[in-house]
Design an enzyme around this catalytic site. Structure first.
Site, PDB file in Angstrom:
ATOM      1  CB  CYS A   2      37.122  49.188  38.142  1.00 30.09           C
ATOM      2  SG  CYS A   2      36.978  47.884  36.946  1.00 30.09           S
ATOM      3  NE  ARG A  27      39.988  51.885  43.134  1.00 28.26           N
ATOM      4  CZ  ARG A  27      38.913  51.525  43.425  1.00 28.26           C
ATOM      5  NH1 ARG A  27      39.373  52.204  45.424  1.00 28.26           N
ATOM      6  NH2 ARG A  27      37.947  50.659  44.030  1.00 28.26           N
ATOM      7  CD1 TRP A  74      43.371  47.003  36.350  1.00 28.62           C
ATOM      8  CD2 TRP A  74      42.445  45.156  36.853  1.00 28.62           C
ATOM      9  NE1 TRP A  74      44.335  46.107  36.410  1.00 28.62           N
ATOM     10  CE2 TRP A  74      43.944  44.884  37.337  1.00 28.62           C
ATOM     11  CE3 TRP A  74      41.943  44.124  36.564  1.00 28.62           C
ATOM     12  CZ2 TRP A  74      45.065  43.784  36.682  1.00 28.62           C
ATOM     13  CZ3 TRP A  74      42.082  42.830  36.856  1.00 28.62           C
ATOM     14  CH2 TRP A  74      44.088  42.651  37.241  1.00 28.62           C
ATOM     15  CG  ASN A 100      33.589  49.484  40.423  1.00 26.36           C
ATOM     16  OD1 ASN A 100      34.329  49.517  39.272  1.00 26.36           O
ATOM     17  ND2 ASN A 100      34.928  50.816  41.208  1.00 26.36           N
ATOM     18  N   GLY A 101      33.314  45.207  39.310  1.00 31.69           N
ATOM     19  CA  GLY A 101      33.108  43.554  39.930  1.00 31.69           C
ATOM     20  C   GLY A 101      32.558  42.682  38.878  1.00 31.69           C
ATOM     21  CD  GLU A 481      56.749  43.161  50.418  1.00 33.52           C
ATOM     22  OE1 GLU A 481      56.177  42.396  49.391  1.00 33.52           O
ATOM     23  OE2 GLU A 481      56.463  44.517  50.222  1.00 33.52           O
ATOM     24  CE  LYS A 485      55.952  46.252  46.845  1.00 39.59           C
ATOM     25  NZ  LYS A 485      55.434  45.783  47.834  1.00 39.59           N
ATOM     26  CD  GLU A 488      54.178  44.739  43.517  1.00 40.33           C
ATOM     27  OE1 GLU A 488      52.606  44.279  44.073  1.00 40.33           O
ATOM     28  OE2 GLU A 488      54.545  45.352  44.274  1.00 40.33           O
ATOM     29  CG  HIS A 504      66.687  21.239  47.947  1.00 42.72           C
ATOM     30  ND1 HIS A 504      67.470  20.418  48.152  1.00 42.72           N
ATOM     31  CD2 HIS A 504      66.532  22.329  49.555  1.00 42.72           C
ATOM     32  CE1 HIS A 504      68.076  20.080  50.033  1.00 42.72           C
ATOM     33  NE2 HIS A 504      67.563  21.332  50.013  1.00 42.72           N
ATOM     34  CE  LYS A 603      48.087  50.518  47.182  1.00 47.11           C
ATOM     35  NZ  LYS A 603      48.798  49.813  48.094  1.00 47.11           N
TER      36      LYS A 603
HETATM   37  C1  G6P Z   1      46.897  43.603  45.450  1.00 49.57           C
HETATM   38  C2  G6P Z   1      47.946  45.404  45.464  1.00 49.57           C
HETATM   39  C3  G6P Z   1      49.679  44.617  46.585  1.00 49.57           C
HETATM   40  C4  G6P Z   1      48.742  44.572  47.609  1.00 49.57           C
HETATM   41  C5  G6P Z   1      47.644  43.700  47.719  1.00 49.57           C
HETATM   42  C6  G6P Z   1      46.571  42.827  48.570  1.00 49.57           C
HETATM   43  O1  G6P Z   1      48.048  42.550  44.403  1.00 49.57           O
HETATM   44  O2  G6P Z   1      48.783  45.209  43.777  1.00 49.57           O
HETATM   45  O3  G6P Z   1      50.433  45.623  46.671  1.00 49.57           O
HETATM   46  O4  G6P Z   1      49.841  44.141  49.092  1.00 49.57           O
HETATM   47  O5  G6P Z   1      46.727  43.502  46.567  1.00 49.57           O
HETATM   48  O6  G6P Z   1      45.793  43.877  48.796  1.00 49.57           O
HETATM   49  P1  G6P Z   1      45.343  43.992  49.959  1.00 49.57           P
HETATM   50  O7  G6P Z   1      44.858  45.710  49.903  1.00 49.57           O
HETATM   51  O8  G6P Z   1      44.276  43.053  50.768  1.00 49.57           O
HETATM   52  O9  G6P Z   1      46.733  44.656  51.986  1.00 49.57           O
END
Ligand code: G6P
Length: 608
Positions: A2, A27, A74, A100-101, A481, A485, A488, A504, A603
């Site tokens: 948010c 975000r 969000w 937010n929160g 990672e 990616k 996501e 396994h 984000k």
């Molecule tokens: C969200 C984002 C990720 C990020 C994670 C941790 O899930 O979409 O891209 O890695 O948060 O965020 P931070 O700001 O703590 O690195």
């Protein structure tokens, strides 16, 4: 997640609020809305969908007024509908709130308010705030907001306007970031600096428990006891250009391509090549404190957690300290073990991830010294840590984290050198690694030149539904990672696994339809990875290998080779990740996905 924007001043509020929301779109959100004081009362507009929709609606039927609040939501409590979008109003539509929160006692508050005759219009927890303020005693809006908040359990960053107090915005913070932007006869509110950067570089970050009152003439901040507080004014260092696309089709691609600069930013002024060590004044660690460290615990989420896994190899090898890498969300609810000599390192691009922040607080409460590896200057984790390393990677807007990952690994390597040299890492080894670090920006540029090859590969594989990513040692987190990616942003199912662990379980999935990406730079486990490739090949799997230039001995085993330049084995993740980021990006583009706004993702995850 948010986003909040607020404005009070002499200009028309609507365009400023909408532009602020546009800047916060990255975000992640599913609905948007504004509330403006139009001189007679409050006018609220909101919808499910994009900020552009709200902009179109306001172009059709504008709202005049010089103060207001706005929000991108969000969904957490209640579906992402227009009704549940913020701002939320009280029974008489005299108070509007963006938040937010999460209000944890929302159900109990709502039941009590309904018994008292309040009519709720939405399923959200936030609406309780509007009714609580309506109910609260007090003569000014700030008094009523403070009284209302005394009943609330949970987290909030919020902004409130009232019909009977035009030209005033009240802001409060508990656990969810909010900042004030300071202008000339105008003030701004935002959950993140990018929303106000166009208007001012001077910001005040609110602390938990703060309540701020903004009018066109002035602002003041009060603590939880209603005492006026002087809060530092900070200067935002980056330019507006840094949060614009600058000719790239997407922020994600821009940020992948910015990695040489990001890493330069992380290294700037910190490498001491002659001494083979890193200069990290921000750690606030004296040599005595340093020698008292007997273990390191890394807490993080998402991509930052993957960087932490690379960090384990770096710190264990360079500093010979045992390292545990924890999901922040799990760690925070485990028993708090007070182990003397523990150094806790919270890694977070945003510096606002709720779980990472709470894990860091839990570690601090258990007596650990806590460090933050953070990109966003002035963020909560950065402010609450005992010391840390700013990544200086520049703002990261794309939801899928890319350049922050490279910078996090580099910062962890610096930390490894810093801790390692006094603990016996030989001078020559320190010098060698420092020299390799200094070369990284140029080597990343070479890895980026793989893009045309990766684009071709993406064309061939874009319709596949599953992918397996495998790696060993320092390349295992890279496999995780790469898979993250891909899922996501392209919504293709992908799993990362330690290459040998494949036997396994995941090996059962392998056939000609399952592309297997091996992260296989030339290092101590390279020959072992070749055996794992054999196992895949024997079952008809298709192999894409990300490897080091010059390592041709996997010959016919591999269907596609993506070669990155050689570097120190410990630093290879910075280079091997690049083609995987590009692969995910191009697959997503080919599949027509919204790369910078992937569905359901945020984000910065500021709720637990
Ligand atoms: C969200 C984002 C990720 C990020 C994670 C941790 O899930 O979409 O891209 O890695 O948060 O965020 P931070 O700001 O703590 O690195």
């Amino acid at each position: 997640m948010c986003g909040i924007v607020g404005y009070v001043g002499r200009r028309q509020a609507a365009p400023i609020l909408l532009e602020g929301l546009r800047r916060l779109e990255y975000r992640g959100y599913d609905s948007a809305g504004v509330a403006i004081q139009n001189g007679r009362g409050l006018e609220v507009r909101k919808l499910a969908g994009r900020v552009q929709g709200l902009r179109d609606e306001l172009a059709q039927a504008p709202i005049a007024g010089t103060s207001g609040i706005a929000h991108t939501r969000w969904a957490t409590h209640g579906a992402p509908t227009a009704r549940n979008a913020h701002p939320h109003v009280d029974c008489t539509e005299a108070i509007a709130v963006v938040h937010n929160g999460i209000i944890e006692n929302a159900d109990a508050l709502r039941a009590a308010l309904e018994r008292g005759g309040h009519r709720f219009r939405t399923e959200t927890d936030t609406e309780t705030l509007a009714h609580l303020i309506e109910e609260a005693a007090g003569t000014t809006l700030e008094e009523r907001v403070a009284a209302a908040l005394s009943h609330v359990v949970g987290t909030y960053g919020m902004a409130v306007v009232a019909a009977n107090e035009p030209g005033k915005v009240v802001v409060a913070r508990q656990g969810s970031p909010v900042l004030l932007g300071l202008g000339e006869n105008e003030f701004f509110v935002a959950s993140d600096a990018s929303a106000v950067l166009e208007h001012t570089r001077s910001v005040v970050y609110l602390d938990d428990g703060d309540l701020a009152v903004l009018t066109p003439e002035s602002y003041h901040v009060m603590d939880a006891n209603a005492h006026v507080q002087l809060r530092d004014v900070s200067d935002i260092a980056w330019d507006l250009d840094a949060i614009d696309l600058g000719g790239y089709p997407h922020f994600m691609l821009k940020e992948i391509c910015e990695q040489p600069e990001a890493v330069k930013g992380t290294l700037r002024g910190r490498l001491m090549l002659e001494e083979g060590v890193a200069r990290l004044d921000g750690l606030n660690l004296t040599p005595e404190a340093c020698s008292g460290i007997s273990r390191v615990v890394i807490v993080a989420c998402g991509t930052s957690w993957h960087a932490g896994l690379v960090g384990r190899h770096l710190i264990e090898e360079l500093a010979r300290l045992p390292v545990a890498v924890e999901y922040a969300s799990e760690y925070r609810y485990r028993p708090r073990l007070t182990i003397p000599g523990t150094l806790t390192v919270a890694i977070s691009q945003s510096g606002e991830t709720a779980d990472t922040l709470e894990a860091m607080r839990a570690a601090k409460a258990a007596g650990s010294r806590v460090l933050g590896l953070v990109n966003v200057v002035g963020s909560t984790i950065a402010r609450e840590a005992d010391g840390g390393i700013y990544l200086h990677a520049g703002p990261e807007i794309g939801v899928a984290s890319t350049k922050a990952f490279a910078s996090q690994i580099v910062a962890l390597a610096l930390l490894g050198l810093f801790l390692g040299r006094p603990r016996g890492l030989p001078l020559a080894a320190g010098q060698e690694l420092a020299c390799r670090l200094a070369q990284l920006p140029r080597l990343i540029s070479l890895a980026l030149a793989l893009e045309p090859q990766v684009r071709e590969l993406a064309r061939e594989y874009a319709e596949r539904r599953n992918f397996l990513y495998l790696g060993r040692g320092v390349s295992f987190p890279v496999a995780l990672e790469g898979a993250l990616k891909l899922k996501e942003i392209s919504y293709i199912h992908a799993e990362g696994y330690p290459a040998a662990e494949m036997k396994h379980g995941p090996i059962a999935l392998i056939d000609a339809d399952m592309p297997v990406v091996f992260v296989a730079p030339r290092d101590a486990v390279y020959s072992k990875v070749l055996s794992n490739m054999q196992e895949v090949k024997a079952r008809g799997g298709r192999i894409i290998a990300v490897t080091t230039e010059g390592s041709a001995d996997h010959g016919a085993l591999v269907d596609h080779r993506l070669c990155v330049p050689a570097t120190a084995p410990l630093l290879s993740p910075v280079l091997t990740t690049v083609p995987l980021q590009l692969l995910a990006y191009h697959m997503a583009v080919l599949r027509g996905c919204d790369v910078d706004r992937p569905r359901n993702l945020a984000k910065s995850v500021t709720v637990e």
